[in-house]
Design an enzyme around this catalytic site. Structure first.
Site, short mmCIF file in Angstrom:
data_model
loop_
_atom_site.label_atom_id
_atom_site.label_comp_id
_atom_site.label_asym_id
_atom_site.label_seq_id
_atom_site.Cartn_x
_atom_site.Cartn_y
_atom_site.Cartn_z
N GLU A 355 64.55 119.89 92.21
CA GLU A 355 63.57 120.47 93.13
C GLU A 355 62.16 120.02 92.75
O GLU A 355 61.28 119.92 93.61
CB GLU A 355 63.66 122.00 93.12
N HIS A 386 87.88 117.61 79.76
CA HIS A 386 89.15 117.61 80.49
C HIS A 386 88.92 117.57 82.00
O HIS A 386 89.83 117.90 82.77
CB HIS A 386 89.96 118.85 80.10
N LYS A 514 65.24 125.77 106.49
CA LYS A 514 64.89 127.17 106.78
C LYS A 514 64.40 127.31 108.22
O LYS A 514 64.77 128.24 108.94
CB LYS A 514 63.78 127.65 105.84
#
EC number: 5.3.1.9
Length: 549
Positions: A355, A386, A514
């Site tokens: 960000e 793994h 937004k």
């Protein structure tokens, strides 16, 4: 701060030429040619942290040329500008002063002609008083019972930082049970509310403006749930506190503004755990441990702002990152903590880095023609071994890695920690030096097998090595050392942003989604077919409406 395109500097041109000389040099060769390599390419901080950057594809000449780049882009001036309270976040006309929140030296820091430290200290004292009342049981809920659970409602920096720290410092936690709600998906708040009792739960609503959609949606749902049991709205004040600056909205919600904890425009969300946003941390581990967290960060702040660049840990790590991202074409970095308590650390700095520096427009407003922020990801060891280490070891992508581990564990069960640390040490060795074909064949001979008969499998057991890593070994994960580690990464991010000529402390990239969501939301309120968007978005919305009917 000066606005300098790094690619136009003489240092960048020198680095490009140097890369051409270095691109085929292996880490194994660098170690073979220098028996003192570890001593030259490692450093300690406060005898609490060892940073080993020797397993990188760098020489002293590489670092010298990277330091020249830092000088030509005026990193030293930018550091001074930030610490002195200049408004280096120019797109929002704000100072950037998370360092003031942990300024344990209490030296004056001036913004707009005013020392901010008295206000910082006043909020800290208010947080101390409030938290002590909650932790001690002096604070009672609406039925006279003490608080047992705390629910932090926030998103982004108001969630990721406090959640990461409270998890990392679990060995220091008190009797209060912490919960974190961030996602606007109702499942998140619903599942938390199943676990708590309205009579003994305190909600912290973390929103600077008290208008953040996700946070306020969750806060109102929590309030509705609470009032189903409590009945009287006056009881809200005993069970909700606000981390905000909007006193009017806080009061209208039913929260006593005496229990509103302020922070300032010069505190960015992803750097806010040091502020009132850290109240959940205090409630989890106590005020004294929070002060230790601040003190560790302040110690790293002093190191960053006063240590010459050649020995400055955040600067060194930042420069090495730029070297890989821009010259070797590495697009990602992995953060791999070998400590289960640190399981949210990579996610926290995924936000912190991506960000901050995930931008294609430079400080002059022009599109860049070089790489800026990398993709950050990671999981705790040994789980990652793994899962995705296969690609790091034998894939076609270069993935520089930071390995982080404590020498002393909080849980000395049997030989668990020795096994964990044996993997920590082994992985960086394996990534750096690999395993040659000759070694694979010799292993077969040692087992009494003929390599010629196993030729079909030999190539798959070869490891090229030459995969770069940093190792950060902490003496122990304490509030102080964690604070220093977080600040180390914060300043690394800032350093890269300065050199790459971007604004690290705004985040305009989160706004468009937004805006469009606010436009789409009313369109979802009925069953009418939608045709106002592109065909894909129309098709998705209309199928959603058909299926929900």
């Amino acid at each position: 701060m000066k606005n300098i395109n790094p690619t136009q500097t003489s240092a960048w041109q020198a680095l490009q030429k140097h890369y051409d000389e270095m691109k085929d040099v292996t880490i194994a060769e660098l170690f073979a040619n220098d028996s003192d390599r570890f001593a030259k390419f490692s450093a300690t901080f406060d005898d609490l942290m060892l940073v080993d950057f020797s397993k990188n594809r760098i020489t002293e000449e590489t670092l010298a040329k990277l330091q020249d780049l830092a000088k030509e882009t005026d990193l030293a001036g930018a550091i001074k500008s930030m610490f002195s309270g200049e408004k280096i976040n120019r797109t929002e006309d704000r100072a950037v002063l998370h360092v003031a929140l942990r300024n344990r030296s209490n030296t004056p820091i001036i913004v707009d002609g005013k020392d901010v430290m008295p206000e910082v200290n006043a909020v800290l004292e208010k947080m101390k008083t409030f938290s002590q009342a909650i932790i001690s049981g002096q604070w009672k809920g609406y039925t006279g019972k003490a608080i047992t659970d705390v629910v932090n409602i926030g998103i982004g920096g108001s969630d990721l930082g406090p959640f990461m720290v409270t998890e990392a410092l679990r060995p220091y936690k008190n009797h209060l049970t912490m919960h974190f709600v961030s996602n606007v998906d109702g499942t998140h708040i619903a599942e938390v509310l199943k676990k708590v009792n309205p009579e003994t739960t305190l909600f912290l609503v973390a929103s600077k403006t008290f208008t953040t959609q996700e946070t306020m949606t969750n806060a109102h749902s929590a309030r509705d749930w609470f009032l189903k049991s409590a009945g009287d709205e006056k009881h809200v004040a005993k069970h909700f506190a606000a981390l905000s600056t909007n006193a009017k909205a806080v009061g209208e919600f039913g929260i006593d503004t005496a229990n509103m904890f302020e922070f300032w425009d010069w505190v960015g969300g992803r750097y806010s755990l040091w502020s009132a946003i850290g109240l959940s941390i205090i409630l989890s581990v106590g005020f004294d441990n929070f002060v230790e967290l601040l003190s560790g960060a302040h110690a790293m702040d002093k190191h960053f702002s006063t240590t010459p660049a050649e020995k400055n840990l955040p600067i060194l790590l930042a420069l090495i990152g730029i070297w890989y991202n821009n010259f070797f074409g590495a697009e990602t970095e992995a953060i791999l903590p070998y400590d289960q308590y640190m399981h949210r650390f990579a996610a926290y700095f995924q936000q912190g880095n991506m960000e901050s520096n995930g931008k294609y427009v430079d400080r002059n407003g022009n599109a860049v023609d070089y790489q800026t922020g990398p993709i950050i990801w990671g999981e705790p060891g040994t789980n990652g071994q793994h899962a995705f280490y296969q690609l790091i070891h034998q894939g076609t992508k270069m993935v520089p890695c930071d390995f982080i581990a404590p020498a002393i564990t909080h849980n000395p069960l049997s030989d668990h920690h020795q096994k964990l640390l044996s993997n920590f040490f082994a992985q960086t060795e394996a990534l750096a030096f690999g395993k040659s074909r000759e070694v694979v064949e010799q292993e077969y001979r040692d087992q009494g097998k003929d390599p010629a008969q196993l030729e079909h499998v030999v190539p798959f057991k070869v490891f090229e090595g030459n995969r770069p890593t940093n190792s950060i070994l902490l003496r122990e994960i304490t509030p102080f050392s964690l604070g220093a580690l977080i600040a180390l990464y914060e300043h690394k991010i800032f350093t890269q942003g300065v050199i790459l000529n971007i604004f690290t402390f705004d985040q305009w990239g989160v706004e468009l989604g937004k805006q469009l969501a606010n436009r789409i939301l009313p369109e979802l309120g009925d069953d009418k077919a939608i045709s106002s968007h592109d065909s894909s978005t129309n098709g998705l919305i209309n199928r959603y409406k058909a299926w929900r009917a």
